[in-house]
Design a protein around this motif. Structure first.
Motif, PDB file in Angstrom:
ATOM      1  N   LEU A  30      34.980  31.437  40.829  1.00  0.00           N
ATOM      2  CA  LEU A  30      35.017  30.257  39.995  1.00  0.00           C
ATOM      3  C   LEU A  30      35.061  29.040  40.915  1.00  0.00           C
ATOM      4  O   LEU A  30      35.474  29.125  42.064  1.00  0.00           O
ATOM      5  N   PHE A  31      34.652  27.890  40.394  1.00  0.00           N
ATOM      6  CA  PHE A  31      34.732  26.651  41.188  1.00  0.00           C
ATOM      7  C   PHE A  31      35.543  25.626  40.409  1.00  0.00           C
ATOM      8  O   PHE A  31      35.088  25.149  39.384  1.00  0.00           O
ATOM      9  N   PRO A  32      36.786  25.333  40.859  1.00  0.00           N
ATOM     10  CA  PRO A  32      37.454  25.896  42.031  1.00  0.00           C
ATOM     11  C   PRO A  32      37.953  27.308  41.760  1.00  0.00           C
ATOM     12  O   PRO A  32      38.135  27.707  40.611  1.00  0.00           O
ATOM     13  N   ALA A  33      38.189  28.066  42.842  1.00  0.00           N
ATOM     14  CA  ALA A  33      38.669  29.438  42.726  1.00  0.00           C
ATOM     15  C   ALA A  33      40.167  29.495  42.502  1.00  0.00           C
ATOM     16  O   ALA A  33      40.691  30.510  42.033  1.00  0.00           O
ATOM     17  N   SER A  34      40.877  28.434  42.847  1.00  0.00           N
ATOM     18  CA  SER A  34      42.314  28.314  42.615  1.00  0.00           C
ATOM     19  C   SER A  34      42.658  26.833  42.650  1.00  0.00           C
ATOM     20  O   SER A  34      41.897  26.026  43.201  1.00  0.00           O
ATOM     21  N   VAL A  35      43.805  26.487  42.056  1.00  0.00           N
ATOM     22  CA  VAL A  35      44.260  25.100  42.085  1.00  0.00           C
ATOM     23  C   VAL A  35      45.761  25.086  42.311  1.00  0.00           C
ATOM     24  O   VAL A  35      46.456  26.068  42.017  1.00  0.00           O
ATOM     25  N   LYS A  45      33.710  25.206  36.906  1.00  0.00           N
ATOM     26  CA  LYS A  45      32.348  25.737  36.889  1.00  0.00           C
ATOM     27  C   LYS A  45      32.407  27.262  36.909  1.00  0.00           C
ATOM     28  O   LYS A  45      33.106  27.851  37.729  1.00  0.00           O
ATOM     29  N   VAL A  46      31.657  27.880  35.994  1.00  0.00           N
ATOM     30  CA  VAL A  46      31.615  29.335  35.849  1.00  0.00           C
ATOM     31  C   VAL A  46      30.166  29.791  35.937  1.00  0.00           C
ATOM     32  O   VAL A  46      29.312  29.326  35.177  1.00  0.00           O
ATOM     33  N   LEU A  68      26.760  23.574  28.823  1.00  0.00           N
ATOM     34  CA  LEU A  68      25.770  24.401  29.518  1.00  0.00           C
ATOM     35  C   LEU A  68      25.040  23.545  30.551  1.00  0.00           C
ATOM     36  O   LEU A  68      24.366  22.574  30.201  1.00  0.00           O
ATOM     37  N   ILE A  69      25.201  23.908  31.819  1.00  0.00           N
ATOM     38  CA  ILE A  69      24.502  23.209  32.901  1.00  0.00           C
ATOM     39  C   ILE A  69      23.136  23.831  33.141  1.00  0.00           C
ATOM     40  O   ILE A  69      22.141  23.133  33.315  1.00  0.00           O
ATOM     41  N   SER A  70      23.091  25.163  33.147  1.00  0.00           N
ATOM     42  CA  SER A  70      21.838  25.905  33.300  1.00  0.00           C
ATOM     43  C   SER A  70      22.054  27.286  32.706  1.00  0.00           C
ATOM     44  O   SER A  70      23.143  27.603  32.226  1.00  0.00           O
ATOM     45  N   ALA A  71      21.021  28.113  32.747  1.00  0.00           N
ATOM     46  CA  ALA A  71      21.124  29.469  32.208  1.00  0.00           C
ATOM     47  C   ALA A  71      22.124  30.318  32.967  1.00  0.00           C
ATOM     48  O   ALA A  71      22.556  31.367  32.482  1.00  0.00           O
ATOM     49  N   THR A  72      22.537  29.867  34.163  1.00  0.00           N
ATOM     50  CA  THR A  72      23.475  30.636  34.984  1.00  0.00           C
ATOM     51  C   THR A  72      24.761  29.876  35.288  1.00  0.00           C
ATOM     52  O   THR A  72      25.581  30.352  36.057  1.00  0.00           O
ATOM     53  N   LEU A  73      24.961  28.691  34.692  1.00  0.00           N
ATOM     54  CA  LEU A  73      26.122  27.871  35.044  1.00  0.00           C
ATOM     55  C   LEU A  73      26.670  27.152  33.815  1.00  0.00           C
ATOM     56  O   LEU A  73      25.935  26.482  33.084  1.00  0.00           O
TER      57      LEU A  73
END
Length: 476
Positions: A30-35, A45-46, A68-73
């Protein structure tokens, strides 16, 4: 060498209303992966497959405002209240009318440069470990599958109370299944009722070779199972044909060649064999094959390491359970288990394979379905375990973990911290107790809800022993 059934890859579930969309599959990191605690509101972001404009990211089962940012994001708004204190968020994605995706954990914690643990006092019986939220309270529970003295399979549940304790729910013994050698499991909503089920698999030969599915009641209990027609081999579960139900892909070596079996999920806890695909590498395929959209066309692809051969076979999917021409990628060692993640954070899926010579081989994805060799790193590995990938020290970089055991049953938890460039640091070796005939199965979750990911290590599945919980402790 014995044939091993190993169904891996955990899926969360939610109520099914229709079956017109694919079940999403999401990838690390994940972005971020931790906080850090008190981070404030942020955009998460997933990355994954099966996204659409109506896809929704969930945090601990609650929907977030999603774009939805893109088909993968996807991008979701995480409120400050969700990360105000140390905890671990369970992130899933859901499409309308489908069950939810697999779970990825996001630790809310202070980062550290290492990993330290303490043995928890919880008494957990020996047996194969599966993690899932079996009573729908957004806490990770344990499914423990022991084999009794007669060789019959049972399933007991240990429900997490969120405070280092577990409540045991005794399960039924499936004596009609007969003697079994347990070798893999998966938690997923196989019958689309909104409750996690659990499949246990075994390789005993004859009619008992295959999987049995315990259907969950959503309260931590499971119905007594019956055999289903899953084929012997190692496998993963995902919505391969994009119809809104989970399917199974397994690899099977018959002594002469290896095959991929596509088994269509019927949505009621059973599977139907549809077809097979011959793998040209005539070697035993063991450990854990993996799926991921390696060329970002919205269709899940397949990869598996060939044990006793220094190759990983990659087959791009057609979205219907069939595959394109196989491409074999040489790696530096003989691998038994693989994992998929974007380990160098370039936006492309990579394949990491754990090898019997104590290293991990890295294939860096180019985003078009092809791969190039990365740098191998050290990491002890046993054939009985599965490579685990997660941000274990909260620094935003993906790390690797395995469990190994010597001939006396002395177990070691091995952690290789990642550098976020496709390489890993010298492994940290943590003693993990002694178990006769240790099976060295490892699972990762935050069992005490403190933001630090913990480790569950199985005791022997058919010998008197205990499983262990190693709780991660704060470190600098």
């Amino acid at each position: 060498m014995r044939k091993i059934l190993f169904l891996v890859l955990s899926f969360a579930s939610a109520a099914l209303m229709a079956q017109s969309n694919a079940v999403p599959l999401i990838y690390q990191p994940l972005f971020p992966a931790s906080v850090a605690p008190g981070h404030g509101a942020f955009a998460l972001k997933v990355r994954g497959t099966g996204f659409q404009s109506s896809s929704v990211v969930n945090w601990n089962g609650k929907p977030l405002k999603t774009k939805l940012i893109s088909a993968t994001l996807l991008e979701a708004d995480v409120p400050a209240a969700a990360v105000a204190a140390p905890a671990t968020g369970s992130v899933t994605v859901k499409n309308p009318g489908t069950i939810a995706s697999n779970v990825i954990y996001l630790p809310v914690r202070t980062p550290s440069k290492t990993v330290t643990v303490a043995t928890d006092s919880a008494v957990i019986e020996g047996g194969q470990i599966t993690i899932g939220d079996f009573n729908n309270d957004n806490r990770p529970d344990l499914g423990i599958s022991p084999v009794n003295s007669s060789g019959a399979l049972s399933l007991d549940t240990y429900l997490s109370q969120g405070n280092n304790t577990f409540k045991k729910v005794q399960g039924a013994v499936s004596s009609e299944i007969g003697p079994m050698y347990l070798s893999g499991n998966i938690s997923a909503d196989f019958n689309n009722d909104g409750n996690l089920d659990l499949a246990n698999c075994a390789s005993t030969g004859g009619p008992n070779a295959g999987c049995v599915v315990f259907l969950g009641d959503g309260k931590g209990g499971f119905a007594k199972p019956a055999p289903i027609n899953a084929f012997a081999g190692t496998g993963v579960a995902a919505d391969i044909d994009r119809d809104g139900t989970l399917d199974a892909l397994t690899t099977y070596y018959d002594g002469y060649g290896s095959y991929i079996y596509f088994q269509h999920g019927n949505g009621d806890g059973t599977f139907e064999f549809v077809g097979s695909h011959f793998i040209t590498l005539n070697y035993y395929f063991g450990g854990s094959p993996v799926v991921g959209d390696f060329n970002e066309d919205g269709k899940l692809d397949f990869a598996a390491p060939a044990y006793e051969s220094n190759y990983v076979a990659v087959l791009l999917g057609n979205g219907d359970g069939t595959f394109q021409t196989e491409v074999d990628y040489p790696i530096s060692c003989s691998a038994f288990s693989s994992g998929v993640a974007d380990i160098n954070r370039d936006g492309n899926l990579d394949i990491v394979s754990a090898c019997t010579n104590g290293t991990v081989a890295v294939l860096l994805g180019k985003g078009d379905g092809t791969f190039v060799n990365g740098t191998s790193s050290a990491l002890p590995y046993d054939a009985e375990t599965k490579l685990q990938i997660a941000d274990l020290n909260g620094d935003g970089k993906l790390d690797l973990a395995t469990v190994t055991a010597d001939n006396s049953g002395n177990q070691t938890l091995n952690i290789a911290l990642g550098n976020a460039d496709g390489t890993f640091q010298t492994p940290i070796a943590i003693p993990a107790g002694q178990v006769p005939n240790a099976s060295s199965l490892l699972a990762i979750a935050d069992f005490n809800h403190d933001g630090l990911l913990d480790f569950a290590i199985s005791g022997s599945i058919n010998h008197p022993s205990q499983s262990q919980i190693l709780l991660q402790t704060p470190s600098k």
